[in-house]
Design a protein around this motif. Structure first.
Motif, PDB file in Angstrom:
ATOM      1  N   ASP A 103       0.824  -1.211   0.000  1.00 22.27           N
ATOM      2  CA  ASP A 103       0.000   0.000   0.000  1.00 22.27           C
ATOM      3  C   ASP A 103       0.857   1.260   0.000  1.00 22.27           C
ATOM      4  O   ASP A 103       0.512   2.263  -0.627  1.00 22.27           O
ATOM      5  CB  ASP A 103      -0.956   0.005   1.191  1.00 22.27           C
ATOM      6  N   ASN A 104       1.983   1.219   0.698  1.00 23.68           N
ATOM      7  CA  ASN A 104       2.896   2.357   0.657  1.00 23.68           C
ATOM      8  C   ASN A 104       3.299   2.654  -0.783  1.00 23.68           C
ATOM      9  O   ASN A 104       3.298   3.804  -1.215  1.00 23.68           O
ATOM     10  CB  ASN A 104       4.150   2.064   1.492  1.00 23.68           C
ATOM     11  N   LEU A 105       3.620   1.607  -1.520  1.00 22.03           N
ATOM     12  CA  LEU A 105       4.041   1.804  -2.912  1.00 22.03           C
ATOM     13  C   LEU A 105       2.867   2.221  -3.791  1.00 22.03           C
ATOM     14  O   LEU A 105       3.005   3.067  -4.679  1.00 22.03           O
ATOM     15  CB  LEU A 105       4.703   0.533  -3.450  1.00 22.03           C
ATOM     16  N   ARG A 106       1.698   1.618  -3.545  1.00 21.88           N
ATOM     17  CA  ARG A 106       0.521   1.958  -4.369  1.00 21.88           C
ATOM     18  C   ARG A 106       0.203   3.443  -4.272  1.00 21.88           C
ATOM     19  O   ARG A 106      -0.091   4.107  -5.276  1.00 21.88           O
ATOM     20  CB  ARG A 106      -0.698   1.160  -3.889  1.00 21.88           C
ATOM     21  N   ILE A 107       0.241   3.953  -3.059  1.00 18.12           N
ATOM     22  CA  ILE A 107      -0.085   5.366  -2.863  1.00 18.12           C
ATOM     23  C   ILE A 107       0.932   6.257  -3.571  1.00 18.12           C
ATOM     24  O   ILE A 107       0.571   7.207  -4.264  1.00 18.12           O
ATOM     25  CB  ILE A 107      -0.149   5.686  -1.360  1.00 18.12           C
TER      26      ILE A 107
END
Ligand SMILES: Nc1ncnc2c1ncn2[C@@H]1O[C@H](COP(=O)(O)OP(=O)(O)OP(=O)(O)O)[C@@H](O)[C@H]1O
Ligand SMILES: [Mg+2]
Lengths: 304, 287
Positions: A103-107
């Motif tokens: 999720d860190n990367l997705r954001i």
């Protein structure tokens, strides 16, 4: 929008940059240039103004005066355009601790405007770069310090930036991981990414940087390829003399009287540029000069 | 770590260019970044939405339980003494009034604490501002998200009211919009306050000296008509009061032209607070 680029393509150039916080002159007239496709290392003791400089390059700190141009954009006015093509690894970890690695990367893929169709691939590649594919859904607080650092670096690469700002990228990593990271950073540079990196590890600067700028008290003291800096300030050889404190003082005095520069390394005195000095200098162990000798000589600081 | 030979980024890299050969990518020149971009706003909101995925139960719980408590305490308690207020059942009067309270709690407080923590402790805002996102976009996204969330949660008291016998007019469908508009203003106020205070402990001053009076003198639990003139004038400056009145007029089906003025007041409040929040947050984040 047409844009005139400087004759010698600079990924980043800074002229007479100044920034004070009250009475602290964090950056005091810094000049810096990162030619396209090269890696420049900023080497300086604690408080030399390295992180403050990095923050001014992303428009997150306003300079008091001076010129900043990043990827052909004038800062701070066009900092948003510059940030779109820049990857930043901050000194202090600012991952979203409540979220998973994925999720860190997705954001950030979204924030970096990676087109929707390519986002999943960019995230998958980021997880691979961070070697976290198997731990993709682990919450950040459950990751080790090294894993977090790797995730932080992968996050900065999601959009294939043209310029990377790395503020102490390998701090707190074990030697093995650090080596891997060096290989990766070197690979990015080879592929054409321009890199500005601060570090406390002299070896890191020696290994990665095409040119090194040594900063002290917010100013560039000298710059050049590591080997050139070593030749200029520490010659080819260093003579290291060991002994009790009183003896060391004596040696220091003698060397200086003979026109040599010295540096203390705790238990010894190192006499720089000692090649060919013969018995004009006290006896000691001879070794090749290193960038570390230059750093200590120019900044007056001891290396940990 | 991927070694250089691994497909670290080249080849399928997003904008499809080679920095070494092409220092000024064509995509960038044509796609000049605007001041406020929807992509940036949705990017920042996505973070909240993902976090919300883990915490929505607490939100629903708080926004449901709180009005029920008020309804029981005031509606049933006071209801024994007071049966009708302004021509409505007291219990309906309270359930409609509580919408404003729920909005205040779910927006202003979340904005105050949330933005302080993300700015000072987690450095989330620092991370976001190192990407092509500016303070305007960051603040707008955060406030907008809280407003949407507050608008939905804030409308729950109406449902609770219906369970207790409230008979809503068709105009009740505007209640979530009124709640969102009010929520936008209060989320922005919370963000503004967070950017002004020195420490997180200062929020207790704000809560007791600002939000508590606002919430009490909004016409939530008792009509303001009996109060001295000074109070009634002050109440007209209280955005929560306008929210309370709008929600009542929508639910009881007596919308009139003064409601348009109330909407105008809430829009003005939201705009001013947004501007203040952006300005102060910028000063706090970009030294
Ligand atoms: N926001 C700030 N407010 C006040 N002083 C600051 C601020 N940021 C930096 N400074 C001061 O500016 C000076 C330079 O700090 P900076 O973080 O740039 O150093 P650095 O070279 O990155 O050091 P380190 O190697 O320890 O990371 C320090 O004296 C620091 O205390
Ligand atoms: Mg630093």
């Amino acid at each position: 929008m047409t844009r005139t680029l400087p004759c010698v393509a600079s990924a980043l150039s800074v002229t007479a940059l100044r920034k004070s916080f009250g009475s602290v002159h964090a950056v005091a007239g810094l000049d810096l240039d990162v030619p396209e496709g090269t890696c420049v290392g900023l080497l300086g003791p604690n408080g030399a103004g390295k992180s403050t400089t990095m923050r001014m390059l992303t428009g997150q700190t306003r300079p008091d005066s001076g010129e900043i141009s990043v990827l052909g954009f004038r800062l701070p006015r066009e900092s948003k355009q510059a940030r779109a093509q820049m990857g930043v690894v901050p000194q202090l970890d600012n991952l979203d601790t409540t979220l998973s690695a994925r999720d860190n990367l997705r954001i950030f893929a979204r924030l970096y405007r990676v087109p929707a169709a390519e986002r999943d691939a960019a995230v998958a590649r980021g997880l691979e770069i961070a070697r976290l594919t198997a731990r993709a859904d682990a919450v950040v607080t459950a990751l080790s310090g090294g894993m977090r650092r790797r995730l932080l670096i992968a996050r900065a690469l999601l959009h294939g930036p043209r310029l990377l700002l790395l503020d102490e990228p390998t701090v707190g990593l074990d030697p093995q991981v650090r080596q891997e990271l060096w290989a990766m950073i070197d690979g990015l540079r080879t592929e054409g990414t321009s890199i500005l990196m601060t570090t406390h590890y002299i070896e890191e600067a020696e290994r990665l940087a095409d040119t090194v700028t040594i900063v002290a008290a917010g100013e560039a003291v000298d710059e050049g390829p590591p080997a050139e800096l070593v030749a200029r300030h520490a010659g080819r050889e260093v003579r290291e003399v060991y002994g009790p404190p009183a003896r060391l003082e004596e040696v220091e005095g003698a060397a200086r009287a003979a026109g040599f520069s010295t540096r203390r390394t705790g238990t010894s005195v190192a006499i720089l540029g000692a090649e060919g000095a013969g018995d004009r200098l006290p006896e000691g162990e001879t070794r090749a000069s290193r960038l570390e000798d230059v750093f200590v000589k120019l900044t007056g600081e001891e290396v940990a | 770590m991927a070694t250089p030979s691994e497909p670290a980024r080249r080849g399928d890299e997003p904008p499809g260019r080679d920095p070494a050969r092409d220092p000024s990518p064509p995509g960038e020149a044509s796609r000049r970044l605007r001041r406020i971009e929807w992509d940036a706003i949705t990017g920042v909101m996505m973070r909240e939405v993902i976090n919300f995925g883990a915490a929505w139960k607490q939100g629903v719980f708080a926004s449901t339980v709180q009005p029920v408590v008020y309804l029981l305490a005031f509606g049933l308690g006071f209801g024994q003494l007071v049966h009708r207020v302004d021509g409505h059942d007291y219990i309906d009067y309270v359930s409609t009034g509580t919408v404003a309270t729920a909005v205040l709690f779910s927006t202003a407080f979340n904005a105050m604490f949330g933005s302080f923590v993300k700015r000072e402790f987690q450095r989330t805002y620092d991370a976001i501002l190192s990407t092509p996102v500016d303070v305007e976009e960051l603040v707008t996204a955060e406030v907008l998200w809280l407003a949407v969330r507050g608008g939905l949660f804030g409308s729950v008291p109406i449902l609770v009211g219906i369970a207790f016998g409230l008979d809503p007019a068709w105009t009740t469908i505007f209640v979530p919009l009124v709640a969102m508009l009010t929520g936008f203003g209060f989320a922005a106020s919370g963000t503004l306050i967070s950017a002004v205070v020195g420490s997180i402990d200062d929020f207790s001053y704000v809560t007791s000296a600002l939000f508590t009076p606002l919430f009490l003198v909004a016409g939530t639990f008792f009509p303001l008509t009996g109060l001295p003139l000074a109070f009634r004038i002050l109440a007209e400056l209280n955005p929560l009061h306008h929210c309370v009145e709008l929600v009542r007029d929508c639910t009881f089906g007596d919308v009139d032209p003064t409601d348009l003025a109330r909407v105008g007041a809430l829009v003005l409040f939201a705009a001013l607070m947004w501007w203040g929040a952006v300005d102060r947050t910028r000063r706090r984040l970009i030294a």
